[in-house]
Write a protein that holds these residues in place. Structure first.
Motif, PDB file in Angstrom:
ATOM      1  N   ASP A   1       0.865  -0.817  -0.549  1.00 24.49           N
ATOM      2  CA  ASP A   1       0.154   0.133   0.108  1.00 24.49           C
ATOM      3  C   ASP A   1       1.054   1.273   0.064  1.00 24.49           C
ATOM      4  O   ASP A   1      -0.105   1.854  -0.206  1.00 24.49           O
ATOM      5  CB  ASP A   1      -0.537   0.202   1.805  1.00 24.49           C
ATOM      6  CG  ASP A   1      -2.078  -0.936   0.992  1.00 24.49           C
ATOM      7  OD1 ASP A   1      -2.827  -1.303  -0.026  1.00 24.49           O
ATOM      8  OD2 ASP A   1      -1.728  -1.841   2.011  1.00 24.49           O
ATOM      9  N   ALA A   2       1.870   1.256   0.599  1.00 26.90           N
ATOM     10  CA  ALA A   2       2.914   1.974   0.274  1.00 26.90           C
ATOM     11  C   ALA A   2       4.396   2.244   0.892  1.00 26.90           C
ATOM     12  O   ALA A   2       4.435   0.680   1.026  1.00 26.90           O
ATOM     13  CB  ALA A   2       2.773   3.326   1.884  1.00 26.90           C
ATOM     14  N   ALA A   3       5.206   2.747   0.350  1.00 28.46           N
ATOM     15  CA  ALA A   3       6.603   2.287   0.678  1.00 28.46           C
ATOM     16  C   ALA A   3       7.396   3.744   1.241  1.00 28.46           C
ATOM     17  O   ALA A   3       7.223   4.923   0.914  1.00 28.46           O
ATOM     18  CB  ALA A   3       7.366   2.070  -0.724  1.00 28.46           C
ATOM     19  N   GLY A   4       8.629   3.352   1.722  1.00 30.65           N
ATOM     20  CA  GLY A   4       8.735   4.831   2.706  1.00 30.65           C
ATOM     21  C   GLY A   4       9.951   4.373   3.527  1.00 30.65           C
ATOM     22  O   GLY A   4      10.012   3.329   3.328  1.00 30.65           O
ATOM     23  N   SER A   5      10.925   5.183   4.005  1.00 28.21           N
ATOM     24  CA  SER A   5      12.041   5.363   5.023  1.00 28.21           C
ATOM     25  C   SER A   5      12.182   4.509   5.999  1.00 28.21           C
ATOM     26  O   SER A   5      10.243   4.786   6.423  1.00 28.21           O
ATOM     27  CB  SER A   5      12.908   6.858   4.812  1.00 28.21           C
ATOM     28  OG  SER A   5      11.817   7.622   5.722  1.00 28.21           O
ATOM     29  N   THR A   6      12.570   3.966   6.910  1.00 25.12           N
ATOM     30  CA  THR A   6      12.683   4.201   8.581  1.00 25.12           C
ATOM     31  C   THR A   6      11.882   4.900   8.991  1.00 25.12           C
ATOM     32  O   THR A   6      10.560   4.925   9.652  1.00 25.12           O
ATOM     33  CB  THR A   6      13.598   3.970   9.153  1.00 25.12           C
ATOM     34  OG1 THR A   6      14.391   4.559   9.256  1.00 25.12           O
ATOM     35  CG2 THR A   6      13.581   2.122   8.098  1.00 25.12           C
ATOM     36  N   ALA A   7      12.126   6.328   8.868  1.00 24.75           N
ATOM     37  CA  ALA A   7      10.928   7.663   9.355  1.00 24.75           C
ATOM     38  C   ALA A   7       9.316   7.824   8.963  1.00 24.75           C
ATOM     39  O   ALA A   7       8.703   7.802   9.712  1.00 24.75           O
ATOM     40  CB  ALA A   7      12.001   8.678   9.771  1.00 24.75           C
ATOM     41  N   TYR A   8       9.235   7.366   8.098  1.00 18.62           N
ATOM     42  CA  TYR A   8       7.830   7.230   7.158  1.00 18.62           C
ATOM     43  C   TYR A   8       7.561   6.214   7.617  1.00 18.62           C
ATOM     44  O   TYR A   8       6.174   5.999   8.548  1.00 18.62           O
ATOM     45  CB  TYR A   8       8.087   7.499   5.324  1.00 18.62           C
ATOM     46  CG  TYR A   8       7.012   6.840   5.030  1.00 18.62           C
ATOM     47  CD1 TYR A   8       6.106   7.737   4.181  1.00 18.62           C
ATOM     48  CD2 TYR A   8       5.767   5.953   4.598  1.00 18.62           C
ATOM     49  CE1 TYR A   8       4.596   7.297   4.173  1.00 18.62           C
ATOM     50  CE2 TYR A   8       5.661   5.049   4.069  1.00 18.62           C
ATOM     51  CZ  TYR A   8       4.008   6.661   3.753  1.00 18.62           C
ATOM     52  OH  TYR A   8       2.752   6.526   4.018  1.00 18.62           O
ATOM     53  N   ILE A   9       8.320   5.188   7.406  1.00 20.43           N
ATOM     54  CA  ILE A   9       7.163   3.844   8.295  1.00 20.43           C
ATOM     55  C   ILE A   9       7.088   4.193   9.977  1.00 20.43           C
ATOM     56  O   ILE A   9       5.517   3.818  10.556  1.00 20.43           O
ATOM     57  CB  ILE A   9       8.392   2.832   8.568  1.00 20.43           C
ATOM     58  CG1 ILE A   9       8.771   1.895   6.958  1.00 20.43           C
ATOM     59  CG2 ILE A   9       7.573   1.589   9.033  1.00 20.43           C
ATOM     60  CD1 ILE A   9       9.447   1.479   6.485  1.00 20.43           C
ATOM     61  N   VAL A  10       7.943   4.676  10.504  1.00 19.49           N
ATOM     62  CA  VAL A  10       7.461   4.885  12.122  1.00 19.49           C
ATOM     63  C   VAL A  10       6.410   5.800  12.218  1.00 19.49           C
ATOM     64  O   VAL A  10       5.038   6.076  13.360  1.00 19.49           O
ATOM     65  CB  VAL A  10       8.947   5.344  13.082  1.00 19.49           C
ATOM     66  CG1 VAL A  10       8.386   6.316  14.309  1.00 19.49           C
ATOM     67  CG2 VAL A  10       9.686   4.615  13.005  1.00 19.49           C
ATOM     68  N   ARG A  11       6.115   6.910  11.459  1.00 13.98           N
ATOM     69  CA  ARG A  11       5.381   8.198  11.160  1.00 13.98           C
ATOM     70  C   ARG A  11       3.897   7.275  11.357  1.00 13.98           C
ATOM     71  O   ARG A  11       2.947   7.641  11.456  1.00 13.98           O
ATOM     72  CB  ARG A  11       5.411   9.573  10.326  1.00 13.98           C
ATOM     73  CG  ARG A  11       6.086  10.584  11.203  1.00 13.98           C
ATOM     74  CD  ARG A  11       6.160  11.973   9.834  1.00 13.98           C
ATOM     75  NE  ARG A  11       6.345  11.565   8.575  1.00 13.98           N
ATOM     76  CZ  ARG A  11       7.828  10.971   8.435  1.00 13.98           C
ATOM     77  NH1 ARG A  11       8.833  11.348   9.074  1.00 13.98           N
ATOM     78  NH2 ARG A  11       7.958  11.053   6.788  1.00 13.98           N
ATOM     79  N   ALA A  12       3.842   6.259   9.961  1.00 16.93           N
ATOM     80  CA  ALA A  12       2.606   5.951   9.340  1.00 16.93           C
ATOM     81  C   ALA A  12       1.621   5.085  10.433  1.00 16.93           C
ATOM     82  O   ALA A  12       0.529   5.331  10.729  1.00 16.93           O
ATOM     83  CB  ALA A  12       2.844   5.536   8.140  1.00 16.93           C
ATOM     84  N   VAL A  13       2.537   4.466  11.129  1.00 20.13           N
ATOM     85  CA  VAL A  13       1.985   3.699  12.078  1.00 20.13           C
ATOM     86  C   VAL A  13       1.626   4.692  12.778  1.00 20.13           C
ATOM     87  O   VAL A  13       0.484   4.319  13.749  1.00 20.13           O
ATOM     88  CB  VAL A  13       3.209   2.515  12.331  1.00 20.13           C
ATOM     89  CG1 VAL A  13       2.658   1.726  13.755  1.00 20.13           C
ATOM     90  CG2 VAL A  13       3.385   1.247  11.134  1.00 20.13           C
ATOM     91  N   THR A  14       2.386   5.266  13.666  1.00 20.62           N
ATOM     92  CA  THR A  14       2.494   6.105  15.428  1.00 20.62           C
ATOM     93  C   THR A  14       1.030   7.189  14.980  1.00 20.62           C
ATOM     94  O   THR A  14       0.553   7.023  15.833  1.00 20.62           O
ATOM     95  CB  THR A  14       3.821   6.476  15.206  1.00 20.62           C
ATOM     96  OG1 THR A  14       4.711   5.964  15.031  1.00 20.62           O
ATOM     97  CG2 THR A  14       3.637   7.802  16.988  1.00 20.62           C
ATOM     98  N   GLU A  15       0.924   7.609  13.549  1.00 23.14           N
ATOM     99  CA  GLU A  15      -0.456   8.792  13.472  1.00 23.14           C
ATOM    100  C   GLU A  15      -1.791   8.179  13.464  1.00 23.14           C
ATOM    101  O   GLU A  15      -2.885   8.273  13.132  1.00 23.14           O
ATOM    102  CB  GLU A  15       0.370   9.607  12.236  1.00 23.14           C
ATOM    103  CG  GLU A  15       1.431  10.880  12.605  1.00 23.14           C
ATOM    104  CD  GLU A  15       1.996  11.238  11.806  1.00 23.14           C
ATOM    105  OE1 GLU A  15       1.172  11.467  10.828  1.00 23.14           O
ATOM    106  OE2 GLU A  15       3.279  12.079  12.213  1.00 23.14           O
ATOM    107  N   ALA A  16      -1.319   6.853  12.826  1.00 20.49           N
ATOM    108  CA  ALA A  16      -2.947   6.071  12.398  1.00 20.49           C
ATOM    109  C   ALA A  16      -4.000   5.633  13.224  1.00 20.49           C
ATOM    110  O   ALA A  16      -3.017   5.576  14.348  1.00 20.49           O
ATOM    111  CB  ALA A  16      -2.669   4.160  12.137  1.00 20.49           C
ATOM    112  N   PRO A  17      -5.281   5.977  12.927  1.00 20.74           N
ATOM    113  CA  PRO A  17      -5.780   5.745  14.365  1.00 20.74           C
ATOM    114  C   PRO A  17      -5.625   4.193  14.938  1.00 20.74           C
ATOM    115  O   PRO A  17      -5.386   3.286  14.219  1.00 20.74           O
ATOM    116  CB  PRO A  17      -7.970   5.977  13.666  1.00 20.74           C
ATOM    117  CG  PRO A  17      -7.023   6.064  11.965  1.00 20.74           C
ATOM    118  CD  PRO A  17      -5.442   5.721  11.774  1.00 20.74           C
TER     119      PRO A  17
END
Ligand code: 13P
Ligand code: SF4
Length: 364
Positions: A266-282
């Motif tokens: 569904d998406a690809a990104g750096s480790t920081a992107y991954i951390v943000r995507a998970v942390t900011e998800a509902p």
């Protein structure tokens, strides 16, 4: 430095006869004694035991920025791999000392390219397209010598956070790009920018030549044929299996994965992107993450309101070299005024590599 500290032990090997608790306690005592003289940076792939010591966690771009911004600390202790600590040593001030507690933690992908190989590829491609036709871009995961080549030849370093922006920058004024060493990051970024596969060439490092089949006139980018085996392990079958097992799950992978895996996700990104995507998800969001295992397990632990599972269990040996034993060894020697595992880069290499790293910071 501190009267209460036990004297350091001579070798890391001797520290390994301590229990993990003893080594951790000694490392903390030394860390406290060093106070503001020391700042500790750790990459997201470090183990939890090491991460507990981090003043700053981040992906490789963020940690380079943090290293460049340190003006007060005399010592920067880098929990990561060789190329990250080298970049920190190049970007920090001349009176600051960078320590890599592992002593030696080479990233195998960074070892897939070298100065002679890059120079040969460069000369061949410029011979074909003309002098000044090519911008070299090197992934942060490369040696300082390769970064220095890039700096001398009008190029930049990039990371998985800014590879697309760096390619756009490199293609300015009708130029083409030579991108080393990660073929998958290069390809995924070029595809994301709208180029198609027959505009992306591959430099075959065994043959020392452009891979056959590519029409050189169509190419906008030539990718060196290096890769990360930790990320190449993820497959499209892994993505299909996890989607069956967890209906509705969101699959996020690192762009060092193959283009087939990135496109199935569904998406690809750096480790920081991954951390943000998970942390900011509902709450209750489900994630399968295709990157190094330590980060995925930490995300699962730190986000108990979400489901976070590894797309497959894949670990980086180089990142695991840092542990509480070599942390205790490095920190106690530092506190005793006798730094060990100091990262040094020859001044001429550092100067040219810094040019390429500064361009990376400017690209953002
Ligand atoms: P990031 O820059 O995304 O942290 O990646 C570094 C790395 O080595 C990934 O394998
Ligand atoms: Fe190198 Fe891959 Fe480990 Fe990253 S995960 S440091 S690219 S081997």
């Amino acid at each position: 430095m501190s009267q209460e500290l036990a004297p350091p032990i001579d070798t890391v090997r001797a520290y390994r006869s301590l229990t993990q608790e003893e080594a951790t306690a000694r490392a903390w005592a030394a860390r406290h004694a060093l106070g503001d003289d020391l700042v500790i940076l750790a990459h997201h792939y470090q183990s939890d035991e090491v991460m507990d010591f981090a003043d700053f966690r981040g992906d490789s771009l963020e940690l380079s920025k943090v290293a460049a911004a340190q003006t007060e600390a005399r010592y920067i202790l880098f929990c990561g791999v060789d190329f990250m600590a080298e970049s920190a040593a190049i970007l920090c001030g001349p009176t600051q000392t960078v320590i890599l507690p592992a002593g030696d933690a080479p990233c195998p992908m960074a070892g897939m390219t070298n100065l002679a190989g890059i120079e040969h590829a460069w000369d061949s491609l410029e011979g074909m397209w003309g002098a000044g036709s090519l911008t070299p871009l090197v992934y942060q995961n490369s040696s300082a010598v390769v970064k220095a080549f890039c700096g001398r030849n009008g190029g930049a370093v990039c990371t998985s956070s800014n590879a697309e922006a760096a390619i756009t920058w490199g293609l300015r004024e009708g130029k083409r790009v030579l991108f080393a060493p990660d073929r998958y990051l290069a390809t995924n970024s070029a595809l994301a920018l709208g180029y198609d596969m027959d505009q992306i060439g591959l430099w075959d490092r065994q043959e020392d030549a452009l891979a056959t089949g590519a029409d050189p006139n169509r190419l906008v980018l030539v990718a060196w044929d290096g890769y990360c085996s930790v990320h190449r392990r993820f497959t499209v079958e892994d993505v299909e299996r996890i989607r069956q097992e967890y209906p509705g799950i969101r699959v996020i992978v690192h762009p060092e994965c193959t283009p087939e895996v990135v496109q199935a996700s569904d998406a690809a990104g750096s480790t920081a992107y991954i951390v943000r995507a998970v942390t900011e998800a509902p709450p209750d969001t489900r994630f399968a993450i295709g990157t190094e295992l330590h980060l995925v397990l930490r995300l699962a632990k730190e986000n108990p309101d979400k489901t976070v599972v590894p797309l497959r269990r894949s670990s980086c040996v180089a990142m695991s070299r840092t542990d509480v034993y070599n942390l205790a060894y490095s920190l106690e020697h530092l506190a005793a005024g006798n730094p060990v595992n100091v990262v040094t880069v020859p001044p001429d290499v550092a100067r040219d590599a810094q040019t390429a790293l500064q361009r990376m910071l400017e690209i953002g």
